[in-house]
Design a protein around this motif. Structure first.
Motif, PDB file in Angstrom:
ATOM      1  N   GLY A 208     -10.278   8.126   4.507  1.00  9.94           N
ATOM      2  CA  GLY A 208      -9.370   7.015   4.716  1.00  9.94           C
ATOM      3  C   GLY A 208      -7.922   7.459   4.664  1.00  9.94           C
ATOM      4  N   ARG A 209      -7.630   8.392   3.780  1.00 10.34           N
ATOM      5  CA  ARG A 209      -6.272   8.915   3.670  1.00 10.34           C
ATOM      6  C   ARG A 209      -5.846   9.572   4.992  1.00 10.34           C
ATOM      7  NH1 ARG A 209      -3.003  10.273  -0.543  1.00 10.34           N
ATOM      8  NH2 ARG A 209      -4.676   9.837  -2.043  1.00 10.34           N
ATOM      9  N   ALA A 216       0.333   6.603  10.335  1.00  9.04           N
ATOM     10  CA  ALA A 216       1.740   6.663   9.927  1.00  9.04           C
ATOM     11  C   ALA A 216       2.526   7.590  10.855  1.00  9.04           C
ATOM     12  CB  ALA A 216       1.842   7.141   8.482  1.00  9.04           C
ATOM     13  N   GLU A 217       1.937   8.727  11.165  1.00  4.39           N
ATOM     14  CA  GLU A 217       2.603   9.671  12.063  1.00  4.39           C
ATOM     15  C   GLU A 217       2.820   9.054  13.441  1.00  4.39           C
ATOM     16  OE1 GLU A 217       1.981  14.194  13.908  1.00  4.39           O
ATOM     17  OE2 GLU A 217       0.550  13.368  12.450  1.00  4.39           O
ATOM     18  N   SER A 218       1.842   8.271  13.909  1.00  2.00           N
ATOM     19  CA  SER A 218       1.941   7.682  15.247  1.00  2.00           C
ATOM     20  C   SER A 218       3.050   6.646  15.347  1.00  2.00           C
ATOM     21  CB  SER A 218       0.602   7.049  15.647  1.00  2.00           C
ATOM     22  OG  SER A 218       0.347   5.877  14.885  1.00  2.00           O
ATOM     23  N   ILE A 219       3.420   6.029  14.208  1.00  2.00           N
ATOM     24  CA  ILE A 219       4.493   5.025  14.239  1.00  2.00           C
ATOM     25  C   ILE A 219       5.785   5.557  13.636  1.00  2.00           C
ATOM     26  CG2 ILE A 219       2.889   3.084  14.242  1.00  2.00           C
ATOM     27  CD1 ILE A 219       3.379   2.729  11.267  1.00  2.00           C
ATOM     28  N   GLY A 220       5.768   6.838  13.279  1.00  2.00           N
ATOM     29  CA  GLY A 220       7.000   7.478  12.844  1.00  2.00           C
ATOM     30  C   GLY A 220       7.439   7.179  11.431  1.00  2.00           C
ATOM     31  N   LEU A 227       0.220   3.958   2.668  1.00  2.00           N
ATOM     32  CA  LEU A 227      -1.036   4.094   1.932  1.00  2.00           C
ATOM     33  C   LEU A 227      -1.405   2.839   1.138  1.00  2.00           C
ATOM     34  CD1 LEU A 227      -1.148   7.777   0.619  1.00  2.00           C
ATOM     35  CD2 LEU A 227      -2.494   6.721   2.447  1.00  2.00           C
ATOM     36  N   PRO A 228      -0.492   2.222   0.388  1.00  3.13           N
ATOM     37  CA  PRO A 228      -0.892   1.016  -0.351  1.00  3.13           C
ATOM     38  C   PRO A 228      -1.344  -0.115   0.572  1.00  3.13           C
ATOM     39  CG  PRO A 228       1.161   1.914  -1.213  1.00  3.13           C
ATOM     40  CD  PRO A 228       0.884   2.633   0.057  1.00  3.13           C
TER      41      PRO A 228
END
Length: 252
Positions: A208-209, A216-220, A227-228
């Motif tokens: 999941g991480r 996260a990388e895809s949206i910068g 994560l939360p």
């Protein structure tokens, strides 16, 4: 003799499938041929009308009839099962079937959207082995086989005879279709991040991480930043039965 019988049967089949472009078999009166035509074509039309009620109503009786006639005459189904004819019809449309009818551009997506409900209702696919209480962040989350993330260019859930879109909206329609414990199929709208997460779960097996860090990388943004929120989303999806839990490692 068997060759003669075969030729007669093929001649009749071609005529029943497409009487406008095939000569009737000799020796059979027109009234009886019409009965055969109505019997076979009527069964197919009835099945598709039941499977695609919104599409049928939105196209109107004339265009719908012409579309089913085109499917019946031109398409060669890959299965003899009546329960799978709706999927064959969607494949026919996706391959450009009915192009001569100048169909609206939303037809293929609306047909797929309506087919999804029947496909999930009839699905007998078993769920994979999983730990329902597994760690969704460090373990490998598993998406239920009865939960499908969907994305459409057209607002398929809003199309109706009185609501026919003239152009696609700027944002896609993101949906989740799932078969619940009540054995009913439920559709719900999804936020882009939630939809992207489900597509990621569907396409690859990782923790999941790792799923959340890739999103996260895809949206910068930094991975830790989502994560939360991402873990809360995974937990919520598990409570709904959309995420089953985590993958069980095989015992060797």
């Amino acid at each position: 003799m068997h060759e003669v019988l075969r030729d007669q049967l093929m001649s009749m089949a071609r005529y029943v499938r497409d009487p406008r472009h095939n000569a009737p078999p000799p020796g059979i009166e027109a009234r009886r041929l019409a009965v055969y035509r109505q019997l076979f074509f009527g069964n197919v039309e009835s099945l598709l009308s039941g499977g695609f009620p919104v599409l049928r109503a939105s196209l109107g009786p004339t265009t719908w009839q012409a579309l089913i006639e085109s499917f019946y005459a031109d398409y060669r189904c890959q299965t003899p099962l009546f329960t799978e004819i709706s999927e064959e019809f969607v494949s026919f449309l996706e391959a450009g079937g009915g192009a001569a009818l100048d169909l609206p551009p939303w037809v293929v997506e609306l047909a797929h959207y309506e087919w999804v409900e029947a496909a999930l209702l009839l699905s007998d696919k078993e769920e994979p082995a999983h730990d329902p209480e597994g760690d969704l962040l460090e373990g490998v989350p598993l998406l239920s086989n009865l939960a499908w993330p969907l994305a459409y260019q057209w607002p398929v859930s809003e199309i109706a005879p009185g609501q026919l879109p003239q152009e696609a909206p700027p944002q896609p329609t993101l949906l989740l279709a799932r078969r619940g414990a009540d054995l009913q199929v439920h559709f719900s709208r999804m936020a882009p991040l939630a939809h992207a997460l489900l597509v990621s779960l569907q396409e690859r097996r990782c923790s999941g991480r790792q799923h959340l860090e890739a999103l996260a990388e895809s949206i910068g943004v930094e991975g830790e930043a989502i994560l939360p929120q991402g873990l809360a989303l995974l937990q919520n999806l598990r409570s709904q039965g959309v995420v089953l839990g985590t993958q069980v490692e095989p015992a060797w």
